[in-house]
Design a protein around this motif. Structure first.
Motif, PDB file in Angstrom:
ATOM      1  N   GLN A   1     -32.926  22.506  83.285  1.00 23.92           N
ATOM      2  CA  GLN A   1     -32.067  23.111  84.300  1.00 23.92           C
ATOM      3  C   GLN A   1     -32.128  22.223  85.534  1.00 23.92           C
ATOM      4  O   GLN A   1     -33.205  21.956  86.060  1.00 23.92           O
ATOM      5  N   LEU A   2     -30.957  21.770  85.967  1.00 23.85           N
ATOM      6  CA  LEU A   2     -30.860  20.878  87.121  1.00 23.85           C
ATOM      7  C   LEU A   2     -30.190  21.577  88.286  1.00 23.85           C
ATOM      8  O   LEU A   2     -29.197  22.285  88.109  1.00 23.85           O
ATOM      9  N   THR A   3     -30.729  21.369  89.476  1.00 17.57           N
ATOM     10  CA  THR A   3     -30.040  21.691  90.710  1.00 17.57           C
ATOM     11  C   THR A   3     -30.008  20.396  91.503  1.00 17.57           C
ATOM     12  O   THR A   3     -30.477  19.362  91.036  1.00 17.57           O
ATOM     13  N   GLU A   4     -29.468  20.420  92.708  1.00 19.68           N
ATOM     14  CA  GLU A   4     -29.417  19.190  93.497  1.00 19.68           C
ATOM     15  C   GLU A   4     -30.789  18.706  93.902  1.00 19.68           C
ATOM     16  O   GLU A   4     -30.996  17.511  94.100  1.00 19.68           O
ATOM     17  N   THR A   5     -31.730  19.625  94.059  1.00 24.39           N
ATOM     18  CA  THR A   5     -33.049  19.244  94.574  1.00 24.39           C
ATOM     19  C   THR A   5     -34.193  19.500  93.618  1.00 24.39           C
ATOM     20  O   THR A   5     -35.345  19.260  93.972  1.00 24.39           O
ATOM     21  N   ASN A   6     -33.926  19.985  92.380  1.00 20.17           N
ATOM     22  CA  ASN A   6     -35.013  20.379  91.515  1.00 20.17           C
ATOM     23  C   ASN A   6     -34.672  20.127  90.048  1.00 20.17           C
ATOM     24  O   ASN A   6     -33.530  20.288  89.632  1.00 20.17           O
ATOM     25  N   VAL A   7     -35.691  19.737  89.260  1.00 17.87           N
ATOM     26  CA  VAL A   7     -35.581  19.622  87.811  1.00 17.87           C
ATOM     27  C   VAL A   7     -36.557  20.627  87.223  1.00 17.87           C
ATOM     28  O   VAL A   7     -37.725  20.645  87.605  1.00 17.87           O
ATOM     29  N   GLN A   8     -36.074  21.462  86.310  1.00 19.18           N
ATOM     30  CA  GLN A   8     -36.934  22.449  85.670  1.00 19.18           C
ATOM     31  C   GLN A   8     -36.860  22.234  84.168  1.00 19.18           C
ATOM     32  O   GLN A   8     -35.780  22.179  83.587  1.00 19.18           O
ATOM     33  N   VAL A   9     -38.042  22.113  83.539  1.00 16.58           N
ATOM     34  CA  VAL A   9     -38.134  21.858  82.105  1.00 16.58           C
ATOM     35  C   VAL A   9     -38.848  23.041  81.460  1.00 16.58           C
ATOM     36  O   VAL A   9     -39.958  23.382  81.857  1.00 16.58           O
ATOM     37  N   LYS A  10     -38.182  23.660  80.456  1.00 15.44           N
ATOM     38  CA  LYS A  10     -38.784  24.764  79.706  1.00 15.44           C
ATOM     39  C   LYS A  10     -38.901  24.344  78.253  1.00 15.44           C
ATOM     40  O   LYS A  10     -37.941  23.842  77.673  1.00 15.44           O
ATOM     41  N   GLY A  11     -40.074  24.573  77.687  1.00 14.15           N
ATOM     42  CA  GLY A  11     -40.292  24.228  76.290  1.00 14.15           C
ATOM     43  C   GLY A  11     -41.198  25.235  75.625  1.00 14.15           C
ATOM     44  O   GLY A  11     -41.593  26.234  76.234  1.00 14.15           O
ATOM     45  N   PRO A  12     -41.569  24.981  74.377  1.00 10.83           N
ATOM     46  CA  PRO A  12     -42.420  25.928  73.658  1.00 10.83           C
ATOM     47  C   PRO A  12     -43.814  26.083  74.270  1.00 10.83           C
ATOM     48  O   PRO A  12     -44.425  27.144  74.150  1.00 10.83           O
ATOM     49  N   LYS A  13     -44.329  25.075  74.928  1.00  7.96           N
ATOM     50  CA  LYS A  13     -45.664  25.141  75.528  1.00  7.96           C
ATOM     51  C   LYS A  13     -45.664  25.766  76.923  1.00  7.96           C
ATOM     52  O   LYS A  13     -46.694  26.243  77.381  1.00  7.96           O
ATOM     53  N   GLY A  14     -44.543  25.708  77.629  1.00  3.71           N
ATOM     54  CA  GLY A  14     -44.505  26.276  78.970  1.00  3.71           C
ATOM     55  C   GLY A  14     -43.362  25.724  79.794  1.00  3.71           C
ATOM     56  O   GLY A  14     -42.419  25.128  79.277  1.00  3.71           O
ATOM     57  N   GLU A  15     -43.478  25.917  81.098  1.00  2.00           N
ATOM     58  CA  GLU A  15     -42.407  25.576  82.036  1.00  2.00           C
ATOM     59  C   GLU A  15     -42.986  24.778  83.203  1.00  2.00           C
ATOM     60  O   GLU A  15     -44.023  25.131  83.761  1.00  2.00           O
ATOM     61  N   ILE A  16     -42.306  23.696  83.584  1.00  5.93           N
ATOM     62  CA  ILE A  16     -42.709  22.848  84.709  1.00  5.93           C
ATOM     63  C   ILE A  16     -41.478  22.540  85.547  1.00  5.93           C
ATOM     64  O   ILE A  16     -40.385  22.360  85.004  1.00  5.93           O
ATOM     65  N   SER A  17     -41.662  22.447  86.862  1.00  4.77           N
ATOM     66  CA  SER A  17     -40.543  22.040  87.717  1.00  4.77           C
ATOM     67  C   SER A  17     -41.046  21.038  88.752  1.00  4.77           C
ATOM     68  O   SER A  17     -42.227  20.995  89.078  1.00  4.77           O
ATOM     69  N   ARG A  18     -40.134  20.221  89.241  1.00  2.00           N
ATOM     70  CA  ARG A  18     -40.460  19.184  90.219  1.00  2.00           C
ATOM     71  C   ARG A  18     -39.260  18.944  91.105  1.00  2.00           C
ATOM     72  O   ARG A  18     -38.112  18.980  90.642  1.00  2.00           O
TER      73      ARG A  18
END
Length: 180
Positions: free
Chosen positions: A18-35
């Motif tokens: 999931q992308l926004t202008e200021t953030n990248v969010q990654v969701k997968g089977p192990k969990g979720e991380i954003s930066r």
């Protein structure tokens, strides 16, 4: 252009971006991380090919410095959310042992008192055979930081080779004093 920064990141099956202008969010089977995305970079997600590409908005020195770093960080986020990261430590020395008490690691590494290290959120620590410590999680930075924190309790020494070592690490041994 950065050699690392221009590489395209392939997204494996089961991972959502999931992308926004200021953030990248990654969701997968192990969990979720954003930066957060630095203001000098832009991220392009190609849904047809299921790839991510990191581009610079300008050619400033600061944007060139961050380009390869941010691409590696996002790549580690994708790998961590899909498969995770694991680091294994070994205890070498007479009487050195480790055990778990719920989420606290107890180390006996030659001091008069046991050393207790709490597992941070998102990190799993397990002990196998009292001398092998397995650290796993989805955030590569945190896994490496916890592994280094545990290793720093008793770093390997060069004369007898005792201490907390990474699995497969080779310690250069020194010759002790020689008698005449």
């Amino acid at each position: 252009m950065s050699r690392i920064g221009k590489q395209i990141i392939k997204i494996p099956a089961g991972v959502n971006i999931q992308l926004t202008e200021t953030n990248v969010q990654v969701k997968g089977p192990k969990g979720e991380i954003s930066r957060d995305i630095p203001s000098c970079l832009s991220v392009i997600f190609n849904k047809d090919e299921n790839t991510l590409q990191i581009l610079r908005k300008n050619e400033n020195i600061s944007s060139r410095e961050v380009h390869g770093l941010f691409r590696s960080l996002v790549s580690n986020m994708v790998i961590g959310s899909s498969t995770g990261f694991t680091t294994i430590l070994e205890l070498k020395g007479v009487g050195y042992k480790a055990n778990m008490d719920k989420t606290t690691l107890n180390l006996s590494v030659g001091y008069t008192h046991p050393i207790r290290i709490d597992a941070p959120e998102g990190i799993q620590i397990s002990v196998e055979a009292n001398t092998t410590i397995k650290i796993s999680g989805i955030n590569k930075e945190k896994v490496g930081l916890v592994a280094q924190q545990i290793r720093s309790t008793r770093p390997p020494e060069p004369y007898k080779g005792k201490g907390v070592l990474y699995q497969g690490e080779v310690i250069q041994r020194k010759v002790g004093k020689s008698s005449k």
